[in-house]
Design a protein around this motif. Structure first.
Motif, PDB file in Angstrom:
ATOM      1  N   ILE A  24     -93.578  -4.335 -31.660  1.00 15.50           N
ATOM      2  CA  ILE A  24     -92.503  -4.929 -32.464  1.00 15.50           C
ATOM      3  C   ILE A  24     -92.652  -4.503 -33.928  1.00 15.50           C
ATOM      4  N   LYS A  25     -93.873  -4.525 -34.447  1.00 14.20           N
ATOM      5  CA  LYS A  25     -94.102  -4.121 -35.837  1.00 14.20           C
ATOM      6  C   LYS A  25     -93.857  -2.628 -36.036  1.00 14.20           C
ATOM      7  N   ARG A  26     -94.130  -1.826 -34.995  1.00 19.40           N
ATOM      8  CA  ARG A  26     -93.892  -0.381 -35.088  1.00 19.40           C
ATOM      9  C   ARG A  26     -92.406  -0.108 -35.299  1.00 19.40           C
ATOM     10  N   LEU A  27     -91.563  -0.899 -34.696  1.00 16.13           N
ATOM     11  CA  LEU A  27     -90.114  -0.765 -34.843  1.00 16.13           C
ATOM     12  C   LEU A  27     -89.694  -1.545 -36.082  1.00 16.13           C
ATOM     13  N   SER A  28     -90.033  -1.027 -37.247  1.00 15.83           N
ATOM     14  CA  SER A  28     -89.928  -1.771 -38.505  1.00 15.83           C
ATOM     15  C   SER A  28     -88.532  -2.286 -38.829  1.00 15.83           C
ATOM     16  N   ASN A  29     -87.476  -1.651 -38.346  1.00 19.07           N
ATOM     17  CA  ASN A  29     -86.126  -2.120 -38.636  1.00 19.07           C
ATOM     18  C   ASN A  29     -85.622  -3.143 -37.630  1.00 19.07           C
ATOM     19  N   LEU A  30     -86.417  -3.438 -36.612  1.00 16.86           N
ATOM     20  CA  LEU A  30     -86.000  -4.371 -35.572  1.00 16.86           C
ATOM     21  C   LEU A  30     -85.931  -5.804 -36.093  1.00 16.86           C
ATOM     22  N   LEU A  31     -86.936  -6.212 -36.851  1.00 17.16           N
ATOM     23  CA  LEU A  31     -87.017  -7.605 -37.254  1.00 17.16           C
ATOM     24  C   LEU A  31     -86.868  -7.794 -38.757  1.00 17.16           C
ATOM     25  N   THR A  32     -85.777  -8.423 -39.136  1.00 22.88           N
ATOM     26  CA  THR A  32     -85.571  -8.874 -40.514  1.00 22.88           C
ATOM     27  C   THR A  32     -84.908 -10.239 -40.426  1.00 22.88           C
ATOM     28  N   ASN A  33     -84.809 -10.922 -41.539  1.00 24.64           N
ATOM     29  CA  ASN A  33     -84.202 -12.256 -41.506  1.00 24.64           C
ATOM     30  C   ASN A  33     -82.711 -12.211 -41.191  1.00 24.64           C
ATOM     31  N   THR A  34     -82.076 -11.049 -41.278  1.00 23.53           N
ATOM     32  CA  THR A  34     -80.642 -10.950 -40.979  1.00 23.53           C
ATOM     33  C   THR A  34     -80.344 -10.180 -39.701  1.00 23.53           C
ATOM     34  N   THR A  35     -81.337  -9.506 -39.127  1.00 27.09           N
ATOM     35  CA  THR A  35     -81.058  -8.676 -37.955  1.00 27.09           C
ATOM     36  C   THR A  35     -81.863  -9.064 -36.727  1.00 27.09           C
ATOM     37  N   THR A  36     -82.416 -10.257 -36.671  1.00 23.50           N
ATOM     38  CA  THR A  36     -83.245 -10.637 -35.536  1.00 23.50           C
ATOM     39  C   THR A  36     -82.485 -11.563 -34.588  1.00 23.50           C
ATOM     40  N   TYR A  37     -82.365 -11.111 -33.363  1.00 26.22           N
ATOM     41  CA  TYR A  37     -81.700 -11.855 -32.293  1.00 26.22           C
ATOM     42  C   TYR A  37     -82.599 -11.827 -31.070  1.00 26.22           C
ATOM     43  N   PHE A  91    -106.935   0.198 -36.779  1.00 24.75           N
ATOM     44  CA  PHE A  91    -106.593  -1.025 -37.491  1.00 24.75           C
ATOM     45  C   PHE A  91    -106.296  -2.156 -36.510  1.00 24.75           C
ATOM     46  N   ASP A  92    -106.344  -3.387 -37.003  1.00 21.21           N
ATOM     47  CA  ASP A  92    -106.060  -4.533 -36.145  1.00 21.21           C
ATOM     48  C   ASP A  92    -104.570  -4.813 -35.993  1.00 21.21           C
ATOM     49  N   GLU A  93    -103.731  -4.047 -36.672  1.00 19.07           N
ATOM     50  CA  GLU A  93    -102.287  -4.179 -36.511  1.00 19.07           C
ATOM     51  C   GLU A  93    -101.603  -2.861 -36.866  1.00 19.07           C
ATOM     52  N   THR A  94    -100.339  -2.769 -36.550  1.00 18.74           N
ATOM     53  CA  THR A  94     -99.573  -1.556 -36.807  1.00 18.74           C
ATOM     54  C   THR A  94     -99.495  -1.264 -38.300  1.00 18.74           C
ATOM     55  N   MET A  95     -99.696   0.001 -38.644  1.00 19.75           N
ATOM     56  CA  MET A  95     -99.668   0.440 -40.037  1.00 19.75           C
ATOM     57  C   MET A  95     -98.483   1.373 -40.264  1.00 19.75           C
ATOM     58  N   ALA A  96     -97.940   1.353 -41.472  1.00 18.48           N
ATOM     59  CA  ALA A  96     -96.865   2.271 -41.859  1.00 18.48           C
ATOM     60  C   ALA A  96     -97.519   3.564 -42.323  1.00 18.48           C
ATOM     61  N   THR A  97     -97.578   4.559 -41.445  1.00 20.76           N
ATOM     62  CA  THR A  97     -98.331   5.788 -41.759  1.00 20.76           C
ATOM     63  C   THR A  97     -97.771   6.533 -42.956  1.00 20.76           C
ATOM     64  N   ALA A 133     -98.149   2.883 -36.381  1.00 21.45           N
ATOM     65  CA  ALA A 133     -99.069   2.692 -35.261  1.00 21.45           C
ATOM     66  C   ALA A 133    -100.348   2.005 -35.750  1.00 21.45           C
ATOM     67  N   PRO A 134    -101.098   1.364 -34.835  1.00 24.19           N
ATOM     68  CA  PRO A 134    -102.379   0.763 -35.209  1.00 24.19           C
ATOM     69  C   PRO A 134    -103.521   1.785 -35.283  1.00 24.19           C
ATOM     70  N   ILE A 135    -103.281   2.990 -34.759  1.00 24.07           N
ATOM     71  CA  ILE A 135    -104.266   4.072 -34.830  1.00 24.07           C
ATOM     72  C   ILE A 135    -103.637   5.204 -35.633  1.00 24.07           C
ATOM     73  N   VAL A 136    -104.338   5.591 -36.709  1.00 23.90           N
ATOM     74  CA  VAL A 136    -103.795   6.591 -37.625  1.00 23.90           C
ATOM     75  C   VAL A 136    -104.776   7.757 -37.719  1.00 23.90           C
ATOM     76  N   THR A 137    -104.236   8.966 -37.605  1.00 22.84           N
ATOM     77  CA  THR A 137    -105.064  10.167 -37.699  1.00 22.84           C
ATOM     78  C   THR A 137    -104.814  10.868 -39.027  1.00 22.84           C
TER      79      THR A 137
END
Length: 150
Positions: A24-37, A91-97, A133-137
């Motif tokens: 869900i965090k990887r899909l950064s545009n999926l969840l916002t306060n105006t676009t979450t259903y 990392f313990d969570e998805t990172m914005a590479t 991703a939570p794994i970054v190279t």
């Protein structure tokens, strides 16, 4: 007959596992306060009546309360391979590479302060991963690779 009033609607908390949360965090545009259903399929659940009734599908429902992620990410581990010229960060969570600045990464010979240990700050290394991703190279470029091999 009698009237029955519920002060608060029944609440079901759904706990997301780490894999779902990272996706869900990887899909950064999926969840916002105006676009979450949320959309729940008809057979996803049922009530507790003697003869259970399936959920009535009402289409996607807009979020009532949206709380941003404020959890600070942590580096859990890293691997370095001087043959393949890569540093892999876990990392313990998805990172914005796209936000990584390898020039702010310093490799050092112990956990001590930078002044008291041998260290090298990356200068030409680039992010090799694409997307969130939570794994970054990181790809170690020749300038850094030669300095690290000395």
């Amino acid at each position: 007959g009698s009237d029955y009033t519920v002060g608060y609607p029944p609440v079901v908390d759904v706990m997301l596992n780490a894999a779902d949360l990272n996706e869900i965090k990887r899909l950064s545009n999926l969840l916002t306060n105006t676009t979450t259903y949320i959309s729940i399929g008809m057979n996803a659940t049922q009530d507790v009546a003697v003869f259970p009734n399936p959920l009535v599908y009402t289409g996607a429902l807009k979020v009532s309360i949206f709380t941003q992620d404020v959890t600070l990410p942590r580096l859990l581990a890293f691997n370095i391979n001087l043959t393949s010229a890569e540093i892999v960060l876990f990392f313990d969570e998805t990172m914005a590479t796209g936000t990584f600045l390898p020039s702010l990464f310093t490799l050092q010979s112990s956990q001590g302060l930078l002044q008291s240990v041998q260290n090298y700050t990356l200068q030409s290394t680039v992010v090799g991963s694409v997307g969130n991703a939570p794994i970054v190279t990181l790809t170690i470029q020749s300038g850094d690779l030669n300095a690290l091999k000395l």
